[in-house]
Design a protein around this motif. Sequence first.
Motif, PDB file in Angstrom:
ATOM      1  N   ILE A  57       0.876  -1.210   0.075  1.00 13.28           N
ATOM      2  CA  ILE A  57       0.048   0.105   0.021  1.00 13.28           C
ATOM      3  C   ILE A  57       0.848   1.075   0.031  1.00 13.28           C
ATOM      4  O   ILE A  57       0.651   2.282  -0.634  1.00 13.28           O
ATOM      5  CB  ILE A  57      -0.995  -0.008   1.132  1.00 13.28           C
ATOM      6  N   LYS A  58       1.771   1.192   0.774  1.00 14.83           N
ATOM      7  CA  LYS A  58       2.727   2.223   0.670  1.00 14.83           C
ATOM      8  C   LYS A  58       3.363   2.413  -0.628  1.00 14.83           C
ATOM      9  O   LYS A  58       3.799   3.718  -0.988  1.00 14.83           O
ATOM     10  CB  LYS A  58       4.070   1.874   1.847  1.00 14.83           C
ATOM     11  N   ASP A  59       3.712   1.668  -1.213  1.00 16.84           N
ATOM     12  CA  ASP A  59       4.262   1.637  -2.748  1.00 16.84           C
ATOM     13  C   ASP A  59       3.147   2.414  -3.578  1.00 16.84           C
ATOM     14  O   ASP A  59       3.383   2.932  -4.558  1.00 16.84           O
ATOM     15  CB  ASP A  59       4.737   0.516  -3.201  1.00 16.84           C
ATOM     16  N   ARG A  60       1.721   1.803  -3.327  1.00 18.57           N
ATOM     17  CA  ARG A  60       0.825   2.366  -4.132  1.00 18.57           C
ATOM     18  C   ARG A  60       0.578   4.073  -3.823  1.00 18.57           C
ATOM     19  O   ARG A  60       0.258   4.388  -4.958  1.00 18.57           O
ATOM     20  CB  ARG A  60      -0.495   1.437  -3.913  1.00 18.57           C
ATOM     21  N   PHE A  61       0.732   4.322  -2.846  1.00 21.53           N
ATOM     22  CA  PHE A  61       0.614   5.853  -2.536  1.00 21.53           C
ATOM     23  C   PHE A  61       1.875   6.493  -3.475  1.00 21.53           C
ATOM     24  O   PHE A  61       1.753   7.694  -4.055  1.00 21.53           O
ATOM     25  CB  PHE A  61       0.998   6.103  -1.164  1.00 21.53           C
ATOM     26  N   LEU A  62       3.147   6.038  -3.643  1.00 27.47           N
ATOM     27  CA  LEU A  62       4.072   6.468  -4.144  1.00 27.47           C
ATOM     28  C   LEU A  62       3.821   6.371  -5.655  1.00 27.47           C
ATOM     29  O   LEU A  62       3.836   7.650  -6.388  1.00 27.47           O
ATOM     30  CB  LEU A  62       5.457   5.799  -4.132  1.00 27.47           C
ATOM     31  N   TYR A  63       3.247   5.611  -6.241  1.00 27.85           N
ATOM     32  CA  TYR A  63       3.156   5.308  -7.637  1.00 27.85           C
ATOM     33  C   TYR A  63       1.852   5.986  -8.226  1.00 27.85           C
ATOM     34  O   TYR A  63       1.825   6.245  -9.275  1.00 27.85           O
ATOM     35  CB  TYR A  63       3.451   4.103  -8.201  1.00 27.85           C
ATOM     36  N   GLU A  64       0.764   5.633  -7.576  1.00 28.82           N
ATOM     37  CA  GLU A  64      -0.566   6.334  -7.729  1.00 28.82           C
ATOM     38  C   GLU A  64      -0.723   7.845  -7.751  1.00 28.82           C
ATOM     39  O   GLU A  64      -1.368   8.465  -8.402  1.00 28.82           O
ATOM     40  CB  GLU A  64      -1.670   5.486  -7.006  1.00 28.82           C
ATOM     41  N   PHE A  65      -0.113   8.278  -6.541  1.00 29.77           N
ATOM     42  CA  PHE A  65      -0.213   9.686  -6.044  1.00 29.77           C
ATOM     43  C   PHE A  65       0.931  10.334  -5.811  1.00 29.77           C
ATOM     44  O   PHE A  65       0.969  11.731  -5.577  1.00 29.77           O
ATOM     45  CB  PHE A  65      -1.078   9.815  -4.925  1.00 29.77           C
ATOM     46  N   ASN A  66       1.944   9.741  -6.393  1.00 30.14           N
ATOM     47  CA  ASN A  66       3.204  10.492  -6.110  1.00 30.14           C
ATOM     48  C   ASN A  66       3.731  11.038  -4.734  1.00 30.14           C
ATOM     49  O   ASN A  66       4.096  12.166  -4.593  1.00 30.14           O
ATOM     50  CB  ASN A  66       3.326  11.625  -7.058  1.00 30.14           C
ATOM     51  N   ILE A  67       3.412  10.313  -3.765  1.00 32.52           N
ATOM     52  CA  ILE A  67       3.389  10.710  -2.270  1.00 32.52           C
ATOM     53  C   ILE A  67       4.123   9.553  -1.597  1.00 32.52           C
ATOM     54  O   ILE A  67       3.813   8.409  -1.678  1.00 32.52           O
ATOM     55  CB  ILE A  67       2.118  10.739  -1.477  1.00 32.52           C
ATOM     56  N   ASP A  68       5.312   9.865  -1.125  1.00 31.22           N
ATOM     57  CA  ASP A  68       5.978   9.151  -0.254  1.00 31.22           C
ATOM     58  C   ASP A  68       5.862   8.969   1.196  1.00 31.22           C
ATOM     59  O   ASP A  68       5.767  10.048   1.941  1.00 31.22           O
ATOM     60  CB  ASP A  68       7.606   9.298  -0.355  1.00 31.22           C
ATOM     61  N   ILE A  69       5.307   7.803   1.521  1.00 28.99           N
ATOM     62  CA  ILE A  69       4.818   7.683   2.983  1.00 28.99           C
ATOM     63  C   ILE A  69       5.745   6.607   3.724  1.00 28.99           C
ATOM     64  O   ILE A  69       5.402   5.857   4.711  1.00 28.99           O
ATOM     65  CB  ILE A  69       3.480   7.438   3.161  1.00 28.99           C
TER      66      ILE A  69
END
Length: 422
Positions: A215-227
């Motif tokens: 899910i963290k990777d999906r935040f990065l690739y779908e919304f360009n947000i690094d969490i």
Amino acid sequence: MFLIFPVLSYGNNITLDEMLNMIDIKNFDKKIYDLEIEKNLSKEKFYNLDSYNGVKGEADIKYDYDKDKYDTNGKLTYGDFYVNISKNKISNDIDNGDSEIICGINKNLKNIIYSKSDSELKKLDYLKMKDKFYYLDKLESKKIDLINLYEEYKNNEFETKLKSNNLSKLKTEEKILKKSYELGAIPKIDLQTLQVSRENLEIELKILDKNLKKIKDRFLYEFNIDISNKTLADIQVKQIDISKYIPNIGERYLQSLDLDRKITIENINYLSYSNKVPDISLGIERKKETHNNTNSENRIFLKVSKDLFYYDVNLENEKINLAQQNINYRKENEKNISNQLKIQENYNNFYRNYIINKNKANLESNKYEIMKKKYTLGNITYVEVMDVFEDYLKFEVEAEKAKNLFNGYIYEIMVRGEKNHE
């Protein structure tokens, strides 16, 4: 992607509100919309130029073999202005031949009142608004996807913490039960029941940990947000009056349908005008001839043309299109009213499930504590304790999911009912 849009980074804590506020700053849809704006500006420039879009030139040469004669004609046109040049020359004639130059202006009075370019510019204004609506629809969908992913992460995070804490407790209890079993104080089934529950929790935690990383990777690739190193705050209950947002939901779509109707009406208006009003050309020109002597004359002319008894299939089709669009608009408007009622219904159902699951979770937690005390007193077996333990974990997870679903749905209503398209 990350070279085009720098990855959004925050402090150690991040909230859903912050992510929603930042999501429209760096995204591909905004880039596409900006390019669409440039495209529309190019169209606007083109329609404004109308017939003054560059100089048009044409020329032709004809040779009469029998007369050994050359006929040369040329024309330059810029908007309503034109220059015609013609020259006739016999090859063996030492004379320069006959030449003629005509300069003039020819204006179609019909286009002064209402031209095709005027009509296209008017439709372009409607198309610009439709492009904006399309971009806002894409942005809305992206924000809702973010809300859903945020809920999914918080659900997995809560389940991980809950089961991790209880795994530590089970391991402590397992040591006690193992000694009790070795002393013959409890049956083997009690120890085995606990061990199975502990092993199951360990398996579940491994899967949950993998899911959180994905899910963290999906935040990065779908919304360009690094969490990757961030803590996501809980989804807070929004103290809002949803009745102020729900009436706005679907309004943008209906406005887009209305713009389609306006474009069709504009087509009907122009075609009707073009069919009814004749082409009336008023011109002034100066003709100059050269052949030994110089002759010239000034002329004014009026030209009227009109098709009679003409059946315009395009006009009739546009009228039918408008009738279909009117029916579709009424249908979609009624459907949208039903959808708004469904949203209110969902809100009530999610709130109900949230309260019910929270009460069930509290009840199961109390039952689990009571069962543990009963076991300590020797009134029940540990198998019975584990049965309640499984229910306790299940309802705690369901309660958290119901809470996040309800709070997330409030955010979704706010996003869909946001008045950002006027």
